[in-house]
Enzyme design. Structure first.
Site, PDB file in Angstrom:
ATOM      1  CG  ASP A  53      39.726  32.478  38.310  1.00 39.81           C
ATOM      2  OD1 ASP A  53      39.667  32.389  39.555  1.00 39.81           O
ATOM      3  OD2 ASP A  53      39.071  33.311  37.658  1.00 39.81           O
ATOM      4  CE1 TYR A  58      34.128  35.643  35.497  1.00 41.53           C
ATOM      5  CE2 TYR A  58      35.819  33.954  35.651  1.00 41.53           C
ATOM      6  CZ  TYR A  58      35.335  35.202  35.994  1.00 41.53           C
ATOM      7  OH  TYR A  58      36.072  35.996  36.815  1.00 41.53           O
ATOM      8  CE  LYS A  88      36.746  34.241  40.416  1.00 37.09           C
ATOM      9  NZ  LYS A  88      36.837  33.948  38.986  1.00 37.09           N
ATOM     10  CG  HIS A 121      32.321  36.717  41.028  1.00 40.55           C
ATOM     11  ND1 HIS A 121      32.090  35.925  39.931  1.00 40.55           N
ATOM     12  CD2 HIS A 121      33.278  37.584  40.645  1.00 40.55           C
ATOM     13  CE1 HIS A 121      32.870  36.308  38.940  1.00 40.55           C
ATOM     14  NE2 HIS A 121      33.603  37.314  39.350  1.00 40.55           N
TER      15      HIS A 121
HETATM   16  N1  LIG Z   1      37.067  38.085  40.506  1.00 40.41           N
HETATM   17  C1  LIG Z   1      36.732  38.964  39.586  1.00 40.41           C
HETATM   18  O1  LIG Z   1      35.852  39.823  39.804  1.00 40.41           O
HETATM   19  C2  LIG Z   1      37.438  38.957  38.274  1.00 40.41           C
HETATM   20  C3  LIG Z   1      37.312  40.065  37.408  1.00 40.41           C
HETATM   21  C4  LIG Z   1      37.998  40.026  36.195  1.00 40.41           C
HETATM   22  C5  LIG Z   1      38.781  38.904  35.883  1.00 40.41           C
HETATM   23  N2  LIG Z   1      38.869  37.834  36.731  1.00 40.41           N
HETATM   24  C6  LIG Z   1      39.679  36.635  36.404  1.00 40.41           C
HETATM   25  O2  LIG Z   1      40.991  37.061  36.065  1.00 40.41           O
HETATM   26  C7  LIG Z   1      41.317  36.619  34.744  1.00 40.41           C
HETATM   27  C8  LIG Z   1      42.249  37.588  34.072  1.00 40.41           C
HETATM   28  O3  LIG Z   1      41.713  38.891  34.032  1.00 40.41           O
HETATM   29  P1  LIG Z   1      41.424  39.651  32.666  1.00 40.41           P
HETATM   30  O4  LIG Z   1      41.010  38.644  31.649  1.00 40.41           O
HETATM   31  O5  LIG Z   1      40.542  40.776  32.970  1.00 40.41           O
HETATM   32  O6  LIG Z   1      42.791  40.338  32.305  1.00 40.41           O
HETATM   33  P2  LIG Z   1      44.320  39.974  31.960  1.00 40.41           P
HETATM   34  O7  LIG Z   1      44.633  38.536  32.148  1.00 40.41           O
HETATM   35  O8  LIG Z   1      45.123  40.976  32.698  1.00 40.41           O
HETATM   36  O9  LIG Z   1      44.406  40.381  30.434  1.00 40.41           O
HETATM   37  C9  LIG Z   1      43.841  39.627  29.421  1.00 40.41           C
HETATM   38  C10 LIG Z   1      44.220  40.268  28.098  1.00 40.41           C
HETATM   39  O10 LIG Z   1      45.624  40.304  27.952  1.00 40.41           O
HETATM   40  C11 LIG Z   1      46.010  39.674  26.725  1.00 40.41           C
HETATM   41  N3  LIG Z   1      47.274  38.956  26.979  1.00 40.41           N
HETATM   42  C12 LIG Z   1      47.463  37.868  27.767  1.00 40.41           C
HETATM   43  N4  LIG Z   1      48.767  37.532  27.780  1.00 40.41           N
HETATM   44  C13 LIG Z   1      49.411  38.433  27.009  1.00 40.41           C
HETATM   45  C14 LIG Z   1      50.769  38.602  26.653  1.00 40.41           C
HETATM   46  N5  LIG Z   1      51.723  37.785  27.074  1.00 40.41           N
HETATM   47  N6  LIG Z   1      51.077  39.626  25.813  1.00 40.41           N
HETATM   48  C15 LIG Z   1      50.120  40.476  25.367  1.00 40.41           C
HETATM   49  N7  LIG Z   1      48.817  40.362  25.683  1.00 40.41           N
HETATM   50  C16 LIG Z   1      48.458  39.349  26.501  1.00 40.41           C
HETATM   51  C17 LIG Z   1      44.878  38.738  26.381  1.00 40.41           C
HETATM   52  O11 LIG Z   1      44.753  38.574  24.981  1.00 40.41           O
HETATM   53  P3  LIG Z   1      45.063  37.155  24.217  1.00 40.41           P
HETATM   54  O12 LIG Z   1      43.991  36.198  24.641  1.00 40.41           O
HETATM   55  O13 LIG Z   1      44.943  37.557  22.781  1.00 40.41           O
HETATM   56  O14 LIG Z   1      46.445  36.723  24.610  1.00 40.41           O
HETATM   57  C18 LIG Z   1      43.678  39.505  26.931  1.00 40.41           C
HETATM   58  O15 LIG Z   1      43.237  40.462  25.986  1.00 40.41           O
HETATM   59  C19 LIG Z   1      39.932  36.452  34.083  1.00 40.41           C
HETATM   60  O16 LIG Z   1      39.988  35.639  32.939  1.00 40.41           O
HETATM   61  C20 LIG Z   1      39.132  35.862  35.203  1.00 40.41           C
HETATM   62  O17 LIG Z   1      39.405  34.476  35.330  1.00 40.41           O
HETATM   63  C21 LIG Z   1      38.215  37.867  37.916  1.00 40.41           C
END
Ligand SMILES: NC(=O)c1ccc[n+]([C@@H]2O[C@H](COP(=O)([O-])OP(=O)(O)OC[C@H]3O[C@@H](n4cnc5c(N)ncnc54)[C@H](OP(=O)(O)O)[C@@H]3O)[C@@H](O)[C@H]2O)c1
Length: 313
Positions: A53, A58, A88, A121
């Site tokens: 994704d 990004y 996106k 997006h």
């Molecule tokens: N469409 C939109 O508007 C939108 C908005 C936000 C995000 N997104 C997409 O969704 C993806 C994920 O969302 P997000 O990055 O906000 O949040 P997330 O995946 O819920 O959380 C990421 C955080 O969790 C930690 N983490 C991951 N696996 C873990 C585990 N097994 N144990 C403990 N900590 C863990 C990561 O740190 P480490 O790297 O240190 O593991 C990072 O700090 C984004 O990268 C993006 O591609 C889309």
């Protein structure tokens, strides 16, 4: 290292999407050197991730494309078709005449001939020279923007098209004039923001939910209910949080740039939560973390957070 066989979900476009996505979202990605990110993504492909994704905003389209090329060149995958790449359209390009050029630029950066999924997006339009912190808001015309997304699909540049951060009301409005319905709505969804109403609405409309921030929202990683379930099941808290999303019929898009956690997060497909555990998770207090308040202004299209989400807050 065994490669996990990730199940797929069938989208309303007829295309299949792997049931977990690897997120490459913005702020964290910029802190990691590009080559390191490429190698993390190649490692993720070796582990079994097939869905990546990214987004124009990004700055990770190039690294996703480089990793895909390396995985193909090194024989980790046999063809481009084994990968599922989502990107996106950013808000500055959310206008009929700008969508196709934006996708063409995305494809140039990815080094690919098509994306598997192209999403609007946000239901937001900004002027071309806006930055996210200094946005000049314009009127977002869903009918015109979606018509241009449909054109991208007809041209074969996006196999499926969809939306992100759309409320039920905004989806209903889009559907009034759509020839091709959105295949996916990517929204914040996790045990701390379960999106019951939207999930139900999207299920009725056959629009698949891709969950962003499946771990990131507050109350998730420290949540005592998840902690207890994780201990009892001999799983990690993150695995319980991700599995719960999958069992709701949605697919998590999770972001980790840590090799062990990348491996951990994909191991959610050969066990399940009990009814009692699901019931306990349903009781977790709810709070939307990504309110989108940066897109709300007195002189803009959305004058309050309530308007942006049409009351789904
Ligand atoms: N469409 C939109 O508007 C939108 C908005 C936000 C995000 N997104 C997409 O969704 C993806 C994920 O969302 P997000 O990055 O906000 O949040 P997330 O995946 O819920 O959380 C990421 C955080 O969790 C930690 N983490 C991951 N696996 C873990 C585990 N097994 N144990 C403990 N900590 C863990 C990561 O740190 P480490 O790297 O240190 O593991 C990072 O700090 C984004 O990268 C993006 O591609 C889309």
């Amino acid at each position: 290292m065994d490669t996990v066989q990730v199940p797929e979900v069938e989208l309303n476009s007829g295309h299949k999407m792997p049931a977990i996505g690897f997120g490459t979202g913005a702020s964290a990605a910029s802190a990691v050197p590009a080559e390191q990110l490429v190698q993390l993504i190649v490692g993720a492909i070796a582990a079994g991730y097939r869905h990546f994704d990214t987004a124009a905003i990004y700055g990770t389209e190039e690294v996703v494309g480089r990793a895909a090329a390396e995985a193909l060149g090194g024989g980790l995958i046999k063809s481009r078709g084994e990968l599922f790449v989502t990107s996106k359209l950013w808000c500055t390009d959310a206008h009929r005449d700008l969508v196709l050029p934006a996708l063409q630029e995305t494809l140039r950066k990815l080094g690919l001939e098509y994306v598997d999924l192209y999403l609007i997006h946000w239901p937001i339009r900004m002027s071309k020279n806006s930055s996210i912190h200094n946005a000049e808001m314009m009127n977002f015309d869903v009918r015109e923007t979606w018509a241009a997304m449909e054109e991208c699909c007809r041209l074969g540049l996006a196999k499926s098209i969809g939306i992100s951060n759309f409320s039920s009301a905004k989806i209903a409005k889009l559907l009034e004039n759509a020839t091709i319905p959105p295949a996916v709505n990517q929204v914040e969804m996790n045990v701390g923001w379960q999106q019951g109403k939207l999930v139900q609405f999207c299920r009725e409309k056959k629009i698949h939910i891709s969950a962003w921030s499946p771990l990131g929202a507050n109350a998730v990683m420290e949540n005592p209910v998840l902690k207890e379930i994780a201990v009892n099941k001999n799983k990690t808290l993150a695995q319980v949080a991700l599995r719960w999303i999958y069992e709701q019929g949605a697919t998590p898009t999770v972001r980790s740039f840590n090799k062990e956690r990348i491996m951990q997060n994909i191991q959610i497909f050969d066990w399940e939560l009990s009814d009692e555990e699901v019931h306990k998770i349903r009781q977790i207090p709810q709070h939307r973390a990504g309110s989108g308040k940066e897109f709300v202004s007195a002189d803009g299209q959305y004058k309050s957070i309530e308007e942006l989400w049409d009351g789904e807050i």
